[in-house]
Design an enzyme around this catalytic site. Structure first.
Site, PDB file in Angstrom:
ATOM      1  N   GLY C  42      -2.442   6.605 -32.041  1.00  0.00           N
ATOM      2  CA  GLY C  42      -2.236   5.981 -33.348  1.00  0.00           C
ATOM      3  C   GLY C  42      -0.773   6.041 -33.740  1.00  0.00           C
ATOM      4  O   GLY C  42       0.109   6.144 -32.885  1.00  0.00           O
ATOM      5  N   ALA C  44       0.924   8.391 -35.213  1.00  0.00           N
ATOM      6  CA  ALA C  44       1.580   9.668 -34.920  1.00  0.00           C
ATOM      7  C   ALA C  44       1.670   9.947 -33.426  1.00  0.00           C
ATOM      8  O   ALA C  44       2.616  10.575 -32.971  1.00  0.00           O
ATOM      9  CB  ALA C  44       0.848  10.800 -35.631  1.00  0.00           C
ATOM     10  N   GLY C  45       0.690   9.471 -32.662  1.00  0.00           N
ATOM     11  CA  GLY C  45       0.704   9.706 -31.220  1.00  0.00           C
ATOM     12  C   GLY C  45       1.430   8.603 -30.480  1.00  0.00           C
ATOM     13  O   GLY C  45       2.336   8.867 -29.685  1.00  0.00           O
ATOM     14  N   SER C 284      -9.631  -1.749 -50.915  1.00  0.00           N
ATOM     15  CA  SER C 284      -8.273  -1.324 -51.264  1.00  0.00           C
ATOM     16  C   SER C 284      -8.185  -0.885 -52.723  1.00  0.00           C
ATOM     17  O   SER C 284      -8.773  -1.464 -53.626  1.00  0.00           O
ATOM     18  CB  SER C 284      -7.295  -2.462 -51.030  1.00  0.00           C
ATOM     19  OG  SER C 284      -6.058  -2.118 -51.613  1.00  0.00           O
ATOM     20  N   ARG C 331      -6.480   9.172 -57.158  1.00  0.00           N
ATOM     21  CA  ARG C 331      -7.737   9.121 -56.409  1.00  0.00           C
ATOM     22  C   ARG C 331      -8.690  10.262 -56.730  1.00  0.00           C
ATOM     23  O   ARG C 331      -9.880  10.045 -56.955  1.00  0.00           O
ATOM     24  CB  ARG C 331      -7.426   9.152 -54.911  1.00  0.00           C
ATOM     25  CG  ARG C 331      -6.775   7.894 -54.436  1.00  0.00           C
ATOM     26  CD  ARG C 331      -6.424   7.964 -52.974  1.00  0.00           C
ATOM     27  NE  ARG C 331      -5.845   6.687 -52.554  1.00  0.00           N
ATOM     28  CZ  ARG C 331      -5.386   6.446 -51.337  1.00  0.00           C
ATOM     29  NH1 ARG C 331      -5.423   7.387 -50.417  1.00  0.00           N
ATOM     30  NH2 ARG C 331      -4.883   5.264 -51.036  1.00  0.00           N
ATOM     31  N   GLU C 426      -2.079  13.003 -39.275  1.00  0.00           N
ATOM     32  CA  GLU C 426      -3.173  13.587 -40.048  1.00  0.00           C
ATOM     33  C   GLU C 426      -3.698  14.870 -39.407  1.00  0.00           C
ATOM     34  O   GLU C 426      -4.305  15.706 -40.085  1.00  0.00           O
ATOM     35  CB  GLU C 426      -4.314  12.550 -40.192  1.00  0.00           C
ATOM     36  CG  GLU C 426      -5.377  12.955 -41.211  1.00  0.00           C
ATOM     37  CD  GLU C 426      -6.488  11.915 -41.386  1.00  0.00           C
ATOM     38  OE1 GLU C 426      -6.348  10.801 -40.869  1.00  0.00           O
ATOM     39  OE2 GLU C 426      -7.483  12.234 -42.049  1.00  0.00           O
ATOM     40  N   ARG C 436      -3.326  13.582 -51.033  1.00  0.00           N
ATOM     41  CA  ARG C 436      -2.337  12.643 -50.506  1.00  0.00           C
ATOM     42  C   ARG C 436      -2.233  11.431 -51.416  1.00  0.00           C
ATOM     43  O   ARG C 436      -3.242  10.906 -51.888  1.00  0.00           O
ATOM     44  CB  ARG C 436      -2.738  12.185 -49.103  1.00  0.00           C
ATOM     45  CG  ARG C 436      -1.764  11.204 -48.498  1.00  0.00           C
ATOM     46  CD  ARG C 436      -2.138  10.833 -47.084  1.00  0.00           C
ATOM     47  NE  ARG C 436      -3.398  10.121 -46.979  1.00  0.00           N
ATOM     48  CZ  ARG C 436      -3.585   8.856 -47.356  1.00  0.00           C
ATOM     49  NH1 ARG C 436      -2.593   8.156 -47.881  1.00  0.00           N
ATOM     50  NH2 ARG C 436      -4.775   8.283 -47.219  1.00  0.00           N
ATOM     51  N   LEU C 442       0.640   6.513 -43.649  1.00  0.00           N
ATOM     52  CA  LEU C 442       1.347   5.735 -42.628  1.00  0.00           C
ATOM     53  C   LEU C 442       2.767   6.253 -42.499  1.00  0.00           C
ATOM     54  O   LEU C 442       3.321   6.373 -41.401  1.00  0.00           O
ATOM     55  CB  LEU C 442       1.347   4.254 -43.010  1.00  0.00           C
ATOM     56  CG  LEU C 442      -0.043   3.618 -43.167  1.00  0.00           C
ATOM     57  CD1 LEU C 442       0.085   2.140 -43.530  1.00  0.00           C
ATOM     58  CD2 LEU C 442      -0.847   3.764 -41.896  1.00  0.00           C
TER      59      LEU C 442
END
Lengths: 227, 257, 638
Positions: C42, C44-45, C284, C331, C426, C436, C442
């Site tokens: 993803g 991060a990877g 969203s 949230r 994450e 968060r 992202l």
């Protein structure tokens, strides 16, 4: 690899060759159709037109023939190669498959194309070389001494199966052009972006005119308008 | 509602498969198609049989994992919808549903409905990128991009790589997939330096994977869950011709071609 | 266990610069000799794998999906924050830093978060250079929107598919490196353990999901960018395949697990429709810009058609409770408020678990065309799933598990407590504290992947003497044998219940007792239920087929087995944290009007749990959080 060789070997290169040769064919059939329609003016007109193509314009005619022969060979060869390719691309077919938007025209390009190829050969043998002579008109000339194309047309199309063969072939041609005229322009990348890219009004008009123009002749003979 | 399923079962890549019949009972119209298969699979496992293998992940129509031929239509009857977003209310009670994997020489079946779509990754690897080494970028606003170009790029970039275009194409062509990436990057100023090379390499890779050619049937556009337009294919062909011309010129000038 | 965060000394804005200078470098010619394993493809990877290869390292990248492009980063909709201040509305690196620290309820490290805010500007530059089609103004410059309650417009977006476009950028960079030979990609390959030799992470054990072969890959360093663990709840917005196995295996090999109870519940998801539900779909957050949230004032009205309920009988509870933020409350706050009204019996839809998100007023105000332009795609998606037309009937929404702030503990170099094992995105705990903010995931994934870990890996390799490890090293062999044993053990159970039925039951328990509101009593109950269920799982799970084939039941079973253990740790952590902060709400700790009540005196620390052996309680280690640049304050959105 040489870039031209790479181009030729690629599916897009082959499609482009098909498109270009197809467009040459479309140009030809439109001219041919316009020539044919002179039959409605009278025997004299079309017979002298034929004589002009074989007389004073013979070199031009041969040049055009050469271009056409090359175009047909390229078109058929590419079609054959690409058909082989697409057959290989799906070795196991679906057991159920329901086409959603592809037109009858697009799905019959292969068989319609084969029919047209047969038709072209028969047609040349019939009206150009007169090797096939269903009406017994070989070698006939008119009062001017021109080859009597007009008489051959009328006599041939009075034979029901000859007329039927031509009418069916022209339906195939119309369908072939309905897809081909549109697809070749898109294949060459000339298409403008559109919200409905599958709409093809110009191709519809071209196909309809060509179909109608060619079909009018046998129909005119059967209806007794051309006598 | 109750349905009769006919599902392609194949135990491994090198075995022959067959269509097997299953009854799906008490299906709720609010279920997604994959949830219906989940229920069938739970029943199979409880009965000691292997569940039907199928690829799926996000189940919200964006990852591109899922995909099957449903009654002869890629991703099933709803337009602009991936299989995971297809809901059972689009089917009639008592209907027969035929489920088959994507069929393409370039997508060998691994098991049941699971196929190997690595060919699509290799097409991207051949040139579907802009070579921008991390850290080398200038300030983002130094490259203004016309809104229209940006929107065109985004339309093409919406591709989820599911392979439905290939599955739906009577020729098994990957043209829409390849053209979408060529169009995305080709529409942007950042994509110009590699434009020729990209078109050349991606098209040749697409061909070498064994995909068929494009006859412009339009089936791919109809099957695409993101409704990517076949206009992109016209663009790909232009770029491919352009790349051939450019290669000739480079050669003439003594470049590396 | 010693927790050394290795935050560089000196002023906040100089820390990263200073650190970059102090880090050891690897000679360019030597990089090719070093192998780095990246698990996960993803943001991060994938970004880390591509960048490390660009730097010259030999990279092996693994993902369980059939292609690296399918990683769950792809599903992020809203956008990515960056302190570009292109809108000239007063944004700055410090403001983004402050908003993130405050949004996380002061449970994140200042040093890490400041570096994140600094790096955010480079991310946008990098992504634009790659061809990410961010939204633009007519003048050709980048467009921004405000997001998640931020008072500045700093969110960059690509329609509702920002995650997809950013991931495709990273994926394309990754494929570019694959074609150059710098990265070897291993799709459909799942990591099942990490290999530790002489106290250092030196490789991983994986299962080829097609052939079933179990293999070891050795390297000089390992990076886990394997995402979050929201699927412990069974129903979440995560992809079905998202799992905690990589980080959980690492935990059991000695990596500390930080703040496992910090989970984020997203307020605007489509409610559960029935027993068959397999996952939840996020809508969203931008919908709350125009939609008004309400439930009927009286329970008796809940079954009525919403349009038949007169204005006077509707309770616009967010506007009532939080007059200044109203429907745009953060949230965690919006989620809890929805739960409260449903607990009072005023929820709507199946099971009474839903609230209305009503666009009636907005349509009257700006017209249906404008609303369609703004939210057309989302409305279409909603209608596809629910068969209800949101232009005519209010949407029904309910909170759902969305993101996990907790994860493996890492230091400033993103290295876990196992030397050589780095954790990004994450999967680590580092930047979001207890909650968060929207459009920050992202940002963190790409900051870690493109700009941080590629440098800190160099420091690790450059400053460590790494002796060669052979495949027949006893520790390697033992790890591989343990993985085989575990797979065989699962297959040998041959019980009667399906994996999914266990997962569903675990999820229901977690949602009930460790979800939006937690109590000591409930958590204790969960800690009784979970071990029993886990025992039953190992006694009675049924996995058909063998290990030597594509076996989706077996894959799922391995992941669920790990979720059982992780669930217990989450409950333990939630029980020990006797305060409410961010996504962690303990009903015992609230203000008189029902807001979260932090206990800064006792809980301003990172809870890093250490595995102490099977059957033994984990050990709690505390990393105190020091705030030198911001003052701790109560979050208020009234």
């Amino acid at each position: 690899m040489n870039s031209l060789v790479a181009f030729y070997r690629s599916t897009i290169g082959k499609k482009i060759l098909m498109a270009v040769s197809g467009l040459i064919g479309i140009g030809f059939v439109i001219l041919h159709m316009a020539g044919n329609l002179q039959v409605f003016i009278g025997q004299n007109k079309i017979n002298s037109y034929g004589a002009m193509l074989h007389g004073p314009l013979a070199e031009v005619t041969w040049l055009l023939r050469l271009v056409l022969i090359v175009a047909v060979i390229v078109h058929v060869l590419m079609a054959y190669q690409l058909t082989q390719r697409s057959a290989a691309a799906r070795p196991i077919d679906y057991q159920h498959r329901s086409p959603q938007v592809s037109t009858l025209a697009s799905r019959t390009m292969k068989w319609g194309g084969i029919l047209l190829l047969v038709f072209i050969v028969v047609h040349i043998l019939h009206f150009t070389t007169e090797a096939i002579d269903p009406a017994g008109w070989r070698g006939m000339t008119d009062s001017q001494g021109h080859r009597d194309v007009y008489g051959n047309i009328v006599a041939s199309f009075r034979i029901w199966w000859v007329a039927l063969f031509y009418i069916v072939a022209m339906l195939a041609l119309g369908l072939h052009l309905y897809h081909g005229a549109w697809a070749s322009v898109r294949t060459l990348g000339f298409a403008k972006p559109s919200p409905h890219p599958l709409h093809r009004r110009i191709a519809l008009v071209v196909a309809a005119i060509v179909w109608l123009g060619f079909t009018l002749v046998p129909v005119g003979v059967i209806a007794g308008i051309i006598r | 509602m109750n349905l009769t399923l006919h599902v392609w079962r194949q135990t491994g890549p090198d075995t022959n498969g067959t269509m097997e019949r299953y009854e799906a009972r008490d299906v709720s119209p609010d279920m997604s198609f994959l949830e219906m298969l989940d229920v069938v699979n739970e029943g199979l496992v409880e009965a000691g049989q292997m569940p039907i293998a199928f690829d799926h992940d996000c189940r919200e129509g964006i990852c591109g994992s899922c995909g099957m031929m449903i009654n002869g239509v890629a991703h099933g009857p709803s337009k602009g919808t991936a299989t995971c977003q297809l809901h059972m209310r689009t089917f009639e009670d008592g209907a027969s549903v035929y489920i088959e994997p994507w069929r393409s020489r370039a997508f060998p079946v691994i098991k049941d409905l699971v196929v190997n779509r690595g060919a699509l990754d290799r097409i991207i690897a051949a040139g579907g990128f802009i070579s921008a080494q991390t850290g080398g970028a200038q300030d983002a606003n130094n490259i203004p991009v016309a809104k229209q170009d940006s929107d065109d790029a985004m339309d093409a970039a919406a591709c989820i790589g599911c392979g439905a275009c290939v599955a739906a194409c009577p020729n098994g062509s990957a043209s829409l997939f390849t053209a979408a990436k060529i169009s995305h990057l080709g529409a942007l100023p950042q994509g110009q330096p590699e434009r020729n090379r990209r078109a050349q390499r991606m098209v040749l890779q697409m061909d070498s994977e064994g995909f068929g050619h494009c006859t412009l049937y339009g089936e791919c556009q109809e099957a695409c869950p993101k409704e990517i337009s076949i206009d992109t294919i016209a663009r790909m062909n232009r770029d491919f011709v352009g790349s051939t011309v450019a290669a000739r010129e480079e050669k003439a000038l003594g470049g590396t071609g | 266990m010693e927790l050394r965060s290795k935050i560089p000394s000196g002023p906040l804005e100089k820390k990263w610069d200073k650190h970059r200078f102090e880090m050891k470098l690897v000679n360019p010619a030597n990089k090719r000799k070093h192998t780095v394993i990246v698990v996960g493809s993803g943001l991060a990877g994938g970004a880390a794998a591509a960048t490390l290869s660009e730097l010259g390292y030999n990279v092996k990248c693994f993902c369980f999906q059939d292609s690296p492009r399918r990683a769950h980063s792809i599903a992020a909709q809203g956008g990515i924050n960056a302190a570009k201040n292109y809108q000239n509305d007063g944004d700055s690196i410090f403001r983004l830093f402050y908003d993130t620290i405050k949004g996380g309820d002061f449970r994140a490290r200042e040093g890490n978060v400041y570096r994140l805010a600094q790096t955010s500007v480079n991310i946008i530059d990098q992504c634009v250079a790659q061809g990410v089609p961010f939204a633009r103004e007519y003048g050709g410059l980048l467009a921004n929107r405000s997001f998640g309650g931020a008072q500045v417009s700093r969110t960059f977006y690509a329609r509702g598919q920002t995650g997809q476009q950013l991931l495709l950028g990273a994926y394309q960079a990754l494929e570019k490196e694959v074609s150059k030979g710098g990265v070897t990609m291993y799709p459909r390959t799942e990591m099942l353990d990490v290999v530790i030799v002489n106290g250092r992470a030196r490789g991983i054990v994986v299962r080829d999901m097609v052939s079933g072969a179990i293999e070891t890959h050795l390297a000089d360093a390992v990076i886990l960018g394997t995402g979050g663990y929201g699927n412990v709840f069974f129903l979440s917005t995560n992809a079905k395949g998202s799992n905690a196995t990589a980080i959980w295996r690492a935990y059991k090999r000695g990596a500390a697990f930080a703040n496992p109870c910090f989970t984020q519940i997203h307020p605007t998801c489509i409610p559960v429709a029935g027993e068959h539900q397999s996952k939840l779909t996020l809508m969203s957050e931008s919908l709350r810009n125009d939609g008004r949230v309400w439930v009927p004032k009286r329970k008796e009205d809940c079954a009525k058609a919403p349009n038949a309920i007169p204005e006077a009988d509707r309770d616009y509870y967010l506007e009532r409770k939080y007059p200044s933020f109203g429907n745009l409350s953060p949230r965690d706050i919006a989620s809890r408020a929805a739960k409260e009204v449903c607990d009072e019996g005023r929820g709507v839809g199946p099971g009474g678990r839903g609230v209305y998100l009503d666009f009636g007023d907005a349509i009257k105000r700006v017209g249906v065309d404008k609303i369609a332009e703004r939210y057309g795609n989302l409305f279409e998606m909603y209608q596809r799933i629910t068969d209800e037309n949101p232009y005519e009937v209010p949407m029904r929404i309910y909170p759902a598990v969305h993101y996990t702030m907790g994860g493996l503990w890492v230091d400033y170099n993103l290295m876990s407590t196992i030397p050589g094992l780095h954790v990004t995105g994450e999967a680590n705990f580092s930047d979001h504290g207890a909650n968060r903010l929207g459009a920050s995931a992202l940002m963190q994934g790409l900051a870690d992947g493109y700009f941080i870990v590629p440098l800190t890996i160099g420091d690790y390799i450059g400053s460590t003497k790494l002796e060669p490890v052979a495949a027949d090293h006893p520790d390697v062999q033992a790890t591989e044998a343990a993985v085989r044993d575990r797979v065989n053990k699962l297959l040998a159970v041959k019980g009667t219940r399906t994996v999914t039925s266990f997962h569903r039951e675990l999820g229901r328990t977690m949602w009930e007792y460790c979800g939006m509101a937690r109590s000591a009593e409930g958590l204790r109950k969960a800690l009784e239920i979970i071990p029993k269920l886990r025992d039953e799982f190992w006694r009675d799970v049924r996995i058909p087929g063998t290990g030597a084939e594509l076996n989706q039941s077996l894959e799922h079973a391995g992941r669920v087995a790990d979720f059982f253990e992780l669930a217990e740790l989450m409950c333990l952590d939630a029980l020990h944290r006797e305060e409410s902060c961010g996504g962690h709400f303990r009903v015992e700790h609230q203000t008189p009007d029902g807001e979260a009540l932090r206990d800064d005196e006792h809980f301003t620390y990172v809870a890093a749990w250490e595995f102490a052996g099977e059957g033994k309680p984990p050990v709690l280690n505390k990393e105190p959080l020091v705030f030198e640049n911001v003052a701790l304050s109560q979050r208020s959105y009234k």
